[in-house]
Write an enzyme that holds these catalytic residues in place. Sequence first.
Site, PDB file in Angstrom:
ATOM      1  N   ASN A   9      37.927  52.626  49.169  1.00 35.82           N
ATOM      2  CA  ASN A   9      39.167  52.844  48.431  1.00 35.82           C
ATOM      3  C   ASN A   9      38.784  52.975  46.958  1.00 35.82           C
ATOM      4  O   ASN A   9      38.526  51.965  46.291  1.00 35.82           O
ATOM      5  CB  ASN A   9      40.105  51.656  48.673  1.00 35.82           C
ATOM      6  CG  ASN A   9      41.448  51.827  47.990  1.00 35.82           C
ATOM      7  OD1 ASN A   9      41.635  52.734  47.179  1.00 35.82           O
ATOM      8  ND2 ASN A   9      42.374  50.937  48.298  1.00 35.82           N
ATOM      9  N   GLY A 211      53.160  47.672  43.774  1.00 37.76           N
ATOM     10  CA  GLY A 211      54.092  48.734  44.124  1.00 37.76           C
ATOM     11  C   GLY A 211      54.964  48.211  45.253  1.00 37.76           C
ATOM     12  O   GLY A 211      54.543  47.306  45.974  1.00 37.76           O
ATOM     13  N   ARG A 240      57.004  49.360  37.476  1.00 35.06           N
ATOM     14  CA  ARG A 240      57.771  50.606  37.640  1.00 35.06           C
ATOM     15  C   ARG A 240      59.247  50.297  37.861  1.00 35.06           C
ATOM     16  O   ARG A 240      59.593  49.325  38.527  1.00 35.06           O
ATOM     17  CB  ARG A 240      57.257  51.409  38.836  1.00 35.06           C
ATOM     18  CG  ARG A 240      55.866  51.913  38.668  1.00 35.06           C
ATOM     19  CD  ARG A 240      55.444  52.751  39.868  1.00 35.06           C
ATOM     20  NE  ARG A 240      54.037  52.539  40.135  1.00 35.06           N
ATOM     21  CZ  ARG A 240      53.520  52.381  41.354  1.00 35.06           C
ATOM     22  NH1 ARG A 240      54.285  52.457  42.423  1.00 35.06           N
ATOM     23  NH2 ARG A 240      52.240  52.172  41.503  1.00 35.06           N
ATOM     24  N   GLU A 383      45.469  47.319  55.229  1.00 41.04           N
ATOM     25  CA  GLU A 383      45.303  48.773  55.114  1.00 41.04           C
ATOM     26  C   GLU A 383      43.877  49.209  55.479  1.00 41.04           C
ATOM     27  O   GLU A 383      43.690  50.260  56.092  1.00 41.04           O
ATOM     28  CB  GLU A 383      45.665  49.226  53.691  1.00 41.04           C
ATOM     29  CG  GLU A 383      47.164  49.132  53.457  1.00 41.04           C
ATOM     30  CD  GLU A 383      47.557  49.311  52.001  1.00 41.04           C
ATOM     31  OE1 GLU A 383      47.435  48.327  51.239  1.00 41.04           O
ATOM     32  OE2 GLU A 383      47.991  50.410  51.629  1.00 41.04           O
TER      33      GLU A 383
HETATM   34  P1  ADP Z   1      48.890  45.747  45.518  1.00 41.44           P
HETATM   35  O1  ADP Z   1      50.157  46.502  45.553  1.00 41.44           O
HETATM   36  O2  ADP Z   1      48.141  45.872  44.229  1.00 41.44           O
HETATM   37  O3  ADP Z   1      48.031  45.883  46.757  1.00 41.44           O
HETATM   38  P2  ADP Z   1      49.499  43.096  46.486  1.00 41.44           P
HETATM   39  O4  ADP Z   1      50.098  43.503  47.775  1.00 41.44           O
HETATM   40  O5  ADP Z   1      48.229  42.325  46.506  1.00 41.44           O
HETATM   41  O6  ADP Z   1      49.368  44.271  45.462  1.00 41.44           O
HETATM   42  O7  ADP Z   1      50.601  42.243  45.702  1.00 41.44           O
HETATM   43  C1  ADP Z   1      50.336  41.775  44.418  1.00 41.44           C
HETATM   44  C2  ADP Z   1      51.546  41.025  43.897  1.00 41.44           C
HETATM   45  O8  ADP Z   1      51.913  40.039  44.857  1.00 41.44           O
HETATM   46  C3  ADP Z   1      51.258  40.249  42.628  1.00 41.44           C
HETATM   47  O9  ADP Z   1      51.522  41.041  41.503  1.00 41.44           O
HETATM   48  C4  ADP Z   1      52.217  39.104  42.713  1.00 41.44           C
HETATM   49  O10 ADP Z   1      53.419  39.463  42.047  1.00 41.44           O
HETATM   50  C5  ADP Z   1      52.532  38.972  44.161  1.00 41.44           C
HETATM   51  N1  ADP Z   1      52.102  37.704  44.748  1.00 41.44           N
HETATM   52  C6  ADP Z   1      50.883  37.384  45.195  1.00 41.44           C
HETATM   53  N2  ADP Z   1      50.885  36.111  45.668  1.00 41.44           N
HETATM   54  C7  ADP Z   1      52.125  35.642  45.501  1.00 41.44           C
HETATM   55  C8  ADP Z   1      52.770  34.395  45.761  1.00 41.44           C
HETATM   56  N3  ADP Z   1      52.104  33.367  46.307  1.00 41.44           N
HETATM   57  N4  ADP Z   1      54.072  34.298  45.454  1.00 41.44           N
HETATM   58  C9  ADP Z   1      54.733  35.325  44.898  1.00 41.44           C
HETATM   59  N5  ADP Z   1      54.189  36.510  44.616  1.00 41.44           N
HETATM   60  C10 ADP Z   1      52.907  36.659  44.912  1.00 41.44           C
END
Ligand code: ADP
Length: 397
Positions: A9, A211, A240, A383
Amino acid sequence: MTATVLVLNCGSSSIKYRLVDTGNGTATTQGLLERIGESGGRLRHEDSDGVREIDVDVPDHERGLREIMRAFDETGRPLAESGLVAVGHRVVHGGDRFADPVVVDDDVEATIEALTPLAPLHNPPNLAGIQVARRALPDLPHVAVFDTAFHQSLPASAYTYALDTSTAAEHGVRRYGFHGTSVSYVSHEAARLLERRLEDTNLIVLHLGNGASATAVRGGRSVDTSMGLTPLEGLVMGTRSGDLDPGILFHLRREAGMAVDDLDDLLNRRSGLLGLAGANDMREVHRRAREGDEHALLAREVYCHRIRHYVGAYLAVLGHAHAVVFTAGIGENDAWVRSHSLSGLRRLGIEVDHVRNALPGRRAHVISPDGAEVAVMVVPTDEELEIARQAISLVAT
Ligand code: ADP
């Protein structure tokens, strides 16, 4: 030795990789190279012997991939001896050209390049990764798996914007949708958890990460999705805006004198949770909300209101849903968002059991009460595993 797939990726300044044993779906090795083309480059390489952190400045993806291959060699597990049968590449935008994964050849590369105007930040590094990997591993099939492909099943009524037809056609303006690899993966997992055939299952999938998107899935096929021509439309995201009145752009252009690039920056990088609350990470938004910060309190409400809006819309699109599925960083971890975004929907058959919702867990689980008309569930996405599976099913046939 079982067949393994190397999943790559490639972002503009990073390469994320995982070696997937397709027999049992486990990752035997994974890693992340960051800060390509900058100083302070760092490679994190993890296998069953542990984690290696390597400081290494790499000027480009070509050198980056070489460093990754070197890390495999230095840990005594060279890629060449890992039973590798294919390389799976994540590609963000396949336009309306790719509804399925495809073995990359020069024509496919040229098409991905031609689609750059639709994903100027993503397709070029995705393509660079493919080119570099094809040179480094020329004897293997390289499979491109597109984020948009799963949504090529959208009916015209859902993918068509009500614009002048010839202008839209000339410039490829239509809904494409994203997060398709994730939605495909969690749809299979959700059907398994429901003990239903995917072909007979209707789902609303809420992918809430940095996202965020909502997708209506009927019988394993996407029939509506919230992201559009670009990943900007739909739900409120980390930075966004998601949906807004397009007239706002003309207003800001005329009244604030903002140029196109300023507007792009505003909507893509300075809006969403960051714009509303001053923080793009939901954990920080909660922290501020608990302290009574009114911007953070409102940001959470706007975030959940938008999710509820799409759940209602997609219930209507599907006619009936068997489950609402939460996935990705926020969807998998944030019980508050899950319960607030679905509150008040009992008459639509949607309800969250607060005890089940509060239980942490890395495995897929149901958080609605027994007997609920619509199951609500948390399904961790994967993914890379989905890309590996799609790659192997293509090269094995
Ligand atoms: P990406 O879209 O970059 O793959 P992820 O699916 O890893 O992102 O999600 C990242 C987001 O998930 C972080 O910006 C955060 O807001 C949120 N996040 C991660 N862990 C937690 C948690 N324990 N509680 C709430 N939000 C979380």
